[in-house]
Structures are given as structure tokens and as C-alpha cells.
Design a protein around this motif. Structure first.
Motif, PDB file in Angstrom:
ATOM      1  N   LYS A 178       0.832  -1.209   0.000  1.00  0.00           N
ATOM      2  CA  LYS A 178       0.000   0.000   0.000  1.00  0.00           C
ATOM      3  C   LYS A 178       0.866   1.258   0.000  1.00  0.00           C
ATOM      4  O   LYS A 178       0.641   2.190  -0.782  1.00  0.00           O
ATOM      5  CB  LYS A 178      -0.909  -0.030   1.234  1.00  0.00           C
ATOM      6  CG  LYS A 178      -1.815   1.178   1.360  1.00  0.00           C
ATOM      7  CD  LYS A 178      -2.819   0.970   2.481  1.00  0.00           C
ATOM      8  CE  LYS A 178      -2.112   0.766   3.806  1.00  0.00           C
ATOM      9  NZ  LYS A 178      -3.079   0.663   4.925  1.00  0.00           N
ATOM     10  N   PHE A 179       1.876   1.279   0.845  1.00  0.00           N
ATOM     11  CA  PHE A 179       2.731   2.464   0.914  1.00  0.00           C
ATOM     12  C   PHE A 179       3.607   2.597  -0.328  1.00  0.00           C
ATOM     13  O   PHE A 179       3.952   3.712  -0.729  1.00  0.00           O
ATOM     14  CB  PHE A 179       3.588   2.414   2.179  1.00  0.00           C
ATOM     15  CG  PHE A 179       2.880   2.909   3.407  1.00  0.00           C
ATOM     16  CD1 PHE A 179       2.887   4.248   3.738  1.00  0.00           C
ATOM     17  CD2 PHE A 179       2.176   2.036   4.217  1.00  0.00           C
ATOM     18  CE1 PHE A 179       2.235   4.717   4.867  1.00  0.00           C
ATOM     19  CE2 PHE A 179       1.513   2.483   5.354  1.00  0.00           C
ATOM     20  CZ  PHE A 179       1.537   3.830   5.679  1.00  0.00           C
ATOM     21  N   GLU A 180       3.994   1.474  -0.945  1.00  0.00           N
ATOM     22  CA  GLU A 180       4.745   1.548  -2.195  1.00  0.00           C
ATOM     23  C   GLU A 180       3.912   2.195  -3.291  1.00  0.00           C
ATOM     24  O   GLU A 180       4.423   2.984  -4.096  1.00  0.00           O
ATOM     25  CB  GLU A 180       5.191   0.151  -2.620  1.00  0.00           C
ATOM     26  CG  GLU A 180       6.363  -0.388  -1.813  1.00  0.00           C
ATOM     27  CD  GLU A 180       6.695  -1.819  -2.184  1.00  0.00           C
ATOM     28  OE1 GLU A 180       5.924  -2.425  -2.951  1.00  0.00           O
ATOM     29  OE2 GLU A 180       7.720  -2.335  -1.701  1.00  0.00           O
ATOM     30  N   GLY A 181       2.622   1.871  -3.297  1.00  0.00           N
ATOM     31  CA  GLY A 181       1.738   2.489  -4.279  1.00  0.00           C
ATOM     32  C   GLY A 181       1.629   3.992  -4.079  1.00  0.00           C
ATOM     33  O   GLY A 181       1.714   4.769  -5.033  1.00  0.00           O
ATOM     34  N   TRP A 182       1.448   4.404  -2.826  1.00  0.00           N
ATOM     35  CA  TRP A 182       1.374   5.843  -2.549  1.00  0.00           C
ATOM     36  C   TRP A 182       2.689   6.534  -2.887  1.00  0.00           C
ATOM     37  O   TRP A 182       2.699   7.649  -3.424  1.00  0.00           O
ATOM     38  CB  TRP A 182       1.041   6.069  -1.074  1.00  0.00           C
ATOM     39  CG  TRP A 182      -0.384   5.717  -0.748  1.00  0.00           C
ATOM     40  CD1 TRP A 182      -1.448   5.703  -1.582  1.00  0.00           C
ATOM     41  CD2 TRP A 182      -0.878   5.293   0.526  1.00  0.00           C
ATOM     42  NE1 TRP A 182      -2.587   5.307  -0.923  1.00  0.00           N
ATOM     43  CE2 TRP A 182      -2.271   5.064   0.372  1.00  0.00           C
ATOM     44  CE3 TRP A 182      -0.298   5.088   1.770  1.00  0.00           C
ATOM     45  CZ2 TRP A 182      -3.078   4.643   1.429  1.00  0.00           C
ATOM     46  CZ3 TRP A 182      -1.097   4.688   2.827  1.00  0.00           C
ATOM     47  CH2 TRP A 182      -2.466   4.465   2.654  1.00  0.00           C
ATOM     48  N   LEU A 183       3.810   5.883  -2.579  1.00  0.00           N
ATOM     49  CA  LEU A 183       5.107   6.479  -2.865  1.00  0.00           C
ATOM     50  C   LEU A 183       5.311   6.613  -4.365  1.00  0.00           C
ATOM     51  O   LEU A 183       5.820   7.641  -4.845  1.00  0.00           O
ATOM     52  CB  LEU A 183       6.213   5.617  -2.247  1.00  0.00           C
ATOM     53  CG  LEU A 183       7.647   6.114  -2.434  1.00  0.00           C
ATOM     54  CD1 LEU A 183       7.828   7.480  -1.790  1.00  0.00           C
ATOM     55  CD2 LEU A 183       8.646   5.115  -1.854  1.00  0.00           C
ATOM     56  N   THR A 184       4.924   5.600  -5.122  1.00  0.00           N
ATOM     57  CA  THR A 184       5.049   5.671  -6.576  1.00  0.00           C
ATOM     58  C   THR A 184       4.204   6.809  -7.139  1.00  0.00           C
ATOM     59  O   THR A 184       4.633   7.551  -8.028  1.00  0.00           O
ATOM     60  CB  THR A 184       4.612   4.335  -7.198  1.00  0.00           C
ATOM     61  OG1 THR A 184       5.421   3.283  -6.669  1.00  0.00           O
ATOM     62  CG2 THR A 184       4.745   4.369  -8.703  1.00  0.00           C
ATOM     63  N   GLU A 185       3.028   6.967  -6.582  1.00  0.00           N
ATOM     64  CA  GLU A 185       2.125   8.030  -7.044  1.00  0.00           C
ATOM     65  C   GLU A 185       2.721   9.413  -6.815  1.00  0.00           C
ATOM     66  O   GLU A 185       2.746  10.255  -7.711  1.00  0.00           O
ATOM     67  CB  GLU A 185       0.784   7.909  -6.315  1.00  0.00           C
ATOM     68  CG  GLU A 185      -0.192   9.035  -6.648  1.00  0.00           C
ATOM     69  CD  GLU A 185      -1.414   9.000  -5.747  1.00  0.00           C
ATOM     70  OE1 GLU A 185      -2.271   9.880  -5.908  1.00  0.00           O
ATOM     71  OE2 GLU A 185      -1.483   8.108  -4.874  1.00  0.00           O
ATOM     72  N   VAL A 186       3.230   9.650  -5.605  1.00  0.00           N
ATOM     73  CA  VAL A 186       3.755  10.975  -5.299  1.00  0.00           C
ATOM     74  C   VAL A 186       5.047  11.239  -6.064  1.00  0.00           C
ATOM     75  O   VAL A 186       5.309  12.375  -6.494  1.00  0.00           O
ATOM     76  CB  VAL A 186       3.971  11.133  -3.776  1.00  0.00           C
ATOM     77  CG1 VAL A 186       5.155  10.338  -3.292  1.00  0.00           C
ATOM     78  CG2 VAL A 186       4.143  12.612  -3.396  1.00  0.00           C
ATOM     79  N   GLU A 187       5.873  10.205  -6.289  1.00  0.00           N
ATOM     80  CA  GLU A 187       7.089  10.405  -7.080  1.00  0.00           C
ATOM     81  C   GLU A 187       6.741  10.728  -8.521  1.00  0.00           C
ATOM     82  O   GLU A 187       7.396  11.561  -9.165  1.00  0.00           O
ATOM     83  CB  GLU A 187       7.964   9.154  -7.005  1.00  0.00           C
ATOM     84  CG  GLU A 187       8.647   8.966  -5.658  1.00  0.00           C
ATOM     85  CD  GLU A 187       9.443   7.685  -5.592  1.00  0.00           C
ATOM     86  OE1 GLU A 187       9.218   6.810  -6.454  1.00  0.00           O
ATOM     87  OE2 GLU A 187      10.292   7.551  -4.673  1.00  0.00           O
ATOM     88  N   ARG A 188       5.697  10.100  -9.041  1.00  0.00           N
ATOM     89  CA  ARG A 188       5.259  10.404 -10.405  1.00  0.00           C
ATOM     90  C   ARG A 188       4.770  11.841 -10.519  1.00  0.00           C
ATOM     91  O   ARG A 188       5.112  12.561 -11.472  1.00  0.00           O
ATOM     92  CB  ARG A 188       4.147   9.422 -10.811  1.00  0.00           C
ATOM     93  CG  ARG A 188       3.537   9.729 -12.176  1.00  0.00           C
ATOM     94  CD  ARG A 188       2.497   8.681 -12.546  1.00  0.00           C
ATOM     95  NE  ARG A 188       1.477   8.558 -11.522  1.00  0.00           N
ATOM     96  CZ  ARG A 188       0.444   9.396 -11.396  1.00  0.00           C
ATOM     97  NH1 ARG A 188       0.312  10.427 -12.223  1.00  0.00           N
ATOM     98  NH2 ARG A 188      -0.456   9.213 -10.453  1.00  0.00           N
TER      99      ARG A 188
END
Length: 585
Positions: A429-439
Motif C-alpha cells: 500500500k505504501f509503495e503504491g502511494w510512494l510511486t504516485e507521489v514520485e510520479r
């Protein structure tokens, strides 16, 4: 005898080797006072060392309390301060100061055990030894005094008996003279009696004389033994005792300095540690850390667009519609200024924190998500280590049933398995959020560069419209609690339009990139935005461009399908022999 003593005294001064029994044969009382003073001096020095030890202990305690007072407390709001090199150096200094205090405790302990305790015990032994020696000396003095008294008594008795014998002889001579004159019978009998009395007195006097001579010889013998044997022997033991006391003081003073000298290397290391901590302070790094701590990730506001109020004057409208138009324009103007004046401040409020940290600015949100993901990975590793340990223990129980029941391990293994599943879901879940914010940060950076380029191209012209301001006004929103939110559909469309343009340029203008490796999809990715490519979990793809640090990797499915996928969603298998192969993760 006196000449011998003078010669001995000169030899004593020349050779520094003296005998109290020879030199101080008549100073019994002064030696008693001197040895008493020596014991008092030893007690005073022992008290000095004890007080020094107490001072060292008190100093160490105060230093420890001082270090503890300024130490970083767990879950303290000051914990963030130690991101800076100056604060970390101060923390190191406090730790070194705590070790420095420990060395003063060592000084106090060694002074107490090696000097104070030893001298206290030795003082008691010294008192007992001194008492024994002077008791022997007094007994010897008492013996010689008794011998002297016996001599004096026999002398006085001899003197008395001699006088009585003289008187008896004088009386006999007188009576004998009278007898020769009168020749009376009665007087003859008296003369005979006086003669006998005189003879008796002479015999008593002779016995007293012999007794006096005996006691005189005895006294001379005792006196010679007293001053040449007993007293020198006793005084020699007292001298040795006193020299041991002085030697003990010397040794204690040497230990006193050695105790402190032994801790000097460690104290020096503590001071070197403080110096090294001071030299580790980097002003430039602290300045960079300020940026890392407070950078929001927002872009500066764009130009304020021109609003032509003359248009409304040319229209034939009612007064109410004109007022509504003015109100709407004011609201639009205030909404344009909102990001510049209020947005950054309110976005930093943490009163209503959310699990995905969406209430934080983008850059701060990325850091929080990364830190949270690191913590989760640590917990996962810990649980896996426990699972491996329990599995090994179960295997041991299976091979050696007498050591334990293997089935007793299963409940704990099941518990760890469930915990691992929860942690892995949490990490995903946190990897998904991190990927989103980095994008989002990547796309905002590209948009900012393009906007700056357009701004430079249009300098000198009065802008009538501002598409960036309009887009930001439409996409930006703010909640009453100060949380930072965005309109996903608008922002995503705007950002990926810019990115897709770049992707199209890259795909149209460049020849197909060579394959530098393969990758396996760890999670499914839909790839709904332009420039991305969808993938299924477990799918194998070709890698044609590595992650440049923005969190995206360019892959190819076949000759016609290629695009970007999140780097955290794949596992790379790069060909190290491929030209230009470089790993960024």
C-alpha cells in the motif's frame, strides 16, 4: 661511653643510617609524642584522600546529570533537530562527556579502594603495634626503676646499720671504761652485754653491706642491659615502625598520582572525540538539511492573468448581473492568490494527519512515505528472522523429541505468518502511494521547466491569458483543516499530456532502443495514462531504459508496445554486458 655516642652521632649524619636506640636512648617520652603525631598525620592524609574521592564522585555525578539533562529524549519533538550536523556533534559531545564523568568515578573508586581503605586498615594496625612497643618500653623502665629502688633501699639500710653499729661500739667503749674504774660485779655484767650488742650491730652492718653490694651489682647489670640491649631493641622496632609509616605515606602519594595518570589516556580520547565531533559540523550540509526538511514540492505561482473589466461595461446587463460578475471575479482573484499566501502554511499543519500523509506537501509526503516504508521493511525482516529461528527450532524438536514438542511451535509460526501478510500488504500500500507521489513530483518538474521556457519566450508581451494559472486554479483545492488536496482527473490529464508529448517525441524521433535486460512484474499495473504501459503480475518484459531517478523504468513488450512502468513494481534482471547499462536503484 659519651665519646662512643658522639662518634655514633657523627656516623649517623654521614651515612644517613641512624639507630634510635643509640642516638635517642634517653628520649622515650619524645619518641612517644612523635609516633603519636605520625599516626595523626596519617589519619589526616587519609581524610584528605577520602574528601578528594568524594569531590570526584560528586563532580562525576553532576557531569552525568548535566549530560542526561541535555540528552535527546525518546519521542521528543527535539528529535528532528538531530538531523543537523551541529546537533549530532552536540549529542556526541554529551556522550563523550558522560564517558568523561565515568573516568572521574574510576578515580574516586580507586582512591577509595587503593588508598583510603588501605590506610584506614594500616592505621589501626599501626596503633596496635605502637601500643605494644611502648608497653614493652614502659615495662623495661619500670624494671630499671624497681632495681634502682632496691639499690637505694639496701644502701639506706646499710647506712643505718653502720650508724647503729658505731653507736653500739661507742656505748661498749664507754661501759668498758667505767668497769675498769669501779670494778663492780653488776657493771661487769653490763659491759659484757654491751660488747655483745656491739658485735651484733657490726654483724648486721656487715650483712647490709653485702646486700648493698649485691643490689649495686644487680642494678649496674640491669642498667647496662636496659640502655644497651632492651631500650635499643625496643627503639629499633619503633624506628622500623615509623619508617614503615613514612614509606606507606610515600607509596600512597605515588598511587595518588598514578590513579589519575591511568585515566588520562581515556580522558584524552574523550576530549579527542569532542574535538572530532566539533570538526564534523558542516554548515553547508545543515543548510541543505533545512531544504530537505521544509521543501514543500509546490511550484511558485504563475503570472496573474489580465482580467478585462471593460467587457462588462459594453454589455447591456442588469445591475444584479453586473454585481454577480464583480463578485465572481473577486472570488477568482482571491483563489489565484491563495496558493501564494496561505496554501504553503496550511499544508504544513499536522492537526488532522492521514495515513497516506496526503495532508503534507508533496516533497514532505514523499519523505514520510519512504521512512514509513523503510520501517515496515525492517519489521518484515525481523518477523522473517523470527520465523526462520522458530523453523530451525521445530526441526530440532522433530529430530530430538525429548527436547520439546514440535507442535508447540506451530501457533507462534502461524501468528508470525499472519503478521508477515499484514506487513506485506501494508508495504504494498505504501509503495503504491510512494510511486504516485514520485510520479507527480516528476511531472510537476517537467511542467515547471516547460512553463519557465514559455515564460522566457513570451517576455516583453503583455499576457492576456495564463493557461497555467487557469489549470492550477481548476486543479488546486484546499480543505478547511489546511490539508493539501488536488483534483486527480484534472492534474493527471494535464501532467500526462506534457509527458505524453515527450514520450511521442522520443518514440517518433528516435530509433528503437536496444534491450539492456529483462524485468518481472511484481504487481499488476493498469497503465491508464499516456506514455505508460500496462502489465500483469508475473509478466516478463524487456528493459530498454533504466530508472533515471524519477521512479519510472522504460520497458517493451514487443516491437510496437513500449512505455513506462513504476520501478518499484518490477524486479530488474539487467545484462551487465549491454552497452550503456547502469543501475539507479
Amino acid at each position: 661511653m659519651h665519646s662512643n655516642r658522639g662518634l655514633s652521632r657523627r656516623n649517623c649524619l654521614e651515612t644517613m643510617s641512624c639507630s634510635w636506640g643509640t642516638e635517642l636512648w634517653d628520649q622515650f617520652d619524645n619518641l612517644e609524642k612523635h609516633t603519636q603525631w605520625g599516626i595523626e598525620f596519617l589519619e589526616r592524609y587519609t581524610k584528605f584522600v577520602k574528601e578528594r574521592s568524594e569531590i570526584e564522585l560528586s563532580y562525576a555525578k553532576q557531569i552525568r546529570n548535566l549530560s542526561k539533562k541535555y540528552q535527546l529524549k525518546k519521542n521528543s519533538k527535539d528529535e528532528e533537530e538531530y538531523k543537523y550536523t551541529s546537533c549530532r556533534a552536540f549529542l556526541i559531545t554529551l556522550n563523550e562527556l558522560n564517558d568523561y564523568a565515568g573516568q572521574h568515578e574510576v578515580i574516586a573508586e580507586n582512591l577509595s579502594s587503593q588508598i583510603t581503605a588501605e590506610l584506614t586498615r594500616y592505621t589501626q594496625e599501626l596503633k596496635a603495634e605502637r601500643k605494644s612497643h611502648f608497653h614493652d618500653g614502659r615495662r623495661a623502665q619500670q624494671h630499671i626503676e624497681n632495681s634502682w629502688k632496691q639499690l637505694e633501699s639496701s644502701k639506706r639500710r646499710f647506712e643505718r646499720d653502720c650508724k647503729e653499729a658505731d653507736r653500739a661500739q661507742h656505748y661498749f667503749d664507754k661501759v668498758d671504761a667505767d668497769i675498769n674504774v669501779t670494778k663492780a660485779d653488776v657493771e661487769k655484767r653490763c659491759s659484757l652485754k654491751a660488747k655483745q650488742q656491739a658485735q651484733l650491730r657490726h654483724q648486721v652492718a656487715e650483712d647490709s653491706k653485702n646486700e648493698y653490694l649485691t643490689y649495686l651489682q644487680k642494678f649496674n647489670k640491669d642498667q647496662h642491659e636496659h640502655y644497651y640491649t632492651l631500650i635499643p631493641h625496643i627503639f629499633q622496632r619503633i624506628q622500623e615502625m615509623e619508617e614503615r609509616r613514612v614509606g606507606r605515606v610515600r607509596e600512597s602519594m605515588r598511587v595518588y598520582t598514578e590513579v589519575e595518570r591511568k585515566v588520562l589516556p581515556i580522558v584524552s580520547k574523550c576530549l579527542d572525540g569532542m574535538t572530532k565531533a566539533a570538526e564534523s559540523i558542516e554548515p553547508k550540509m545543515d543548510s541543505k538539511q533545512v531544504v530537505e526538511s521544509y521543501k514543500s514540492g509546490f511550484e511558485p505561482p504563475g503570472d496573474v492573468e489580465f482580467e478585462d473589466y471593460s467587457v462588462s461595461m459594453k454589455r447591456a446587463v442588469s445591475e444584479s448581473s453586473f454585481l454577480n460578475a464583480r463578485g465572481e471575479s473577486r472570488r477568482r482573484s482571491r483563489s489565484k492568490l491563495w496558493p501564494l499566501l496561505k496554501r504553503n502554511k496550511l499544508s504544513l499543519k499536522l492537526g488532522t494527519g492521514q495515513e497516506d500523509y496526503s495532508h503534507l506537501p508533496p516533497e514532505q509526503r514523499r519523505k514520510k512515505l519512504q521512512a514509513k516504508l523503510n520501517d515496515i521493511n525492517k519489521d518484515i525482516q525481523k518477523e522473517m528472522d523470527q520465523r526462520d529461528a522458530l523453523t530451525k527450532m521445530k526441526d530440532v524438536y522433530i529430530k530430538n523429541p525429548h527436547l520439546g514438542d514440535p507442535d508447540s511451535i506451530d501457533p507462534r509460526l502461524e501468528e508470525i505468518t499472519q503478521s508477515l501478510e499484514k506487513l506485506q500488504l501494508e508495504a504494498h500500500k505504501f509503495e503504491g502511494w510512494l510511486t504516485e507521489v514520485e510520479r507527480k513530483l516528476l511531472e510537476k518538474g517537467s511542467e515547471s521547466q516547460r512553463r519557465q521556457s514559455n515564460h522566457f519566450d513570451s517576455q516583453g508581451n503583455t499576457p492576456l491569458t495564463n493557461n497555467y494559472g487557469q489549470n492550477r486554479e481548476r486543479s488546486s483545492a484546499h480543505s478547511p483543516d489546511g490539508s493539501y488536496t488536488e483534483d486527480p482527473s484534472t492534474e493527471t490529464t494535464m501532467q500526462f499530456k506534457s509527458r505524453s508529448t515527450e514520450f511521442d517525441d522520443e518514440f517518433d524521433d528516435e530509433e528503437p532502443l536496444p534491450t539492456i535486460g529483462t524485468c518481472k512484474a511484481l504487481y499488476p499495473f493498469e497503465g491508464q495514462n499516456e506514455g505508460t504501459i500496462s502489465m500483469a503480475e508475473g509478466e516478463m518484459l524487456y528493459v530498454i531504459e533504466e530508472d533515471k531517478g524519477d521512479g519510472w523504468t522504460r520497458v517493451r513488450r514487443n516491437e510496437d508496445e513500449e512505455g513506462y512502468v513504476p520501478t518499484s513494481y518490477i524486479k530488474l534482471f539487467l545484462d551487465t554486458n549491454a552497452k550503456g547499462a547502469m543501475t539507479y536503484i
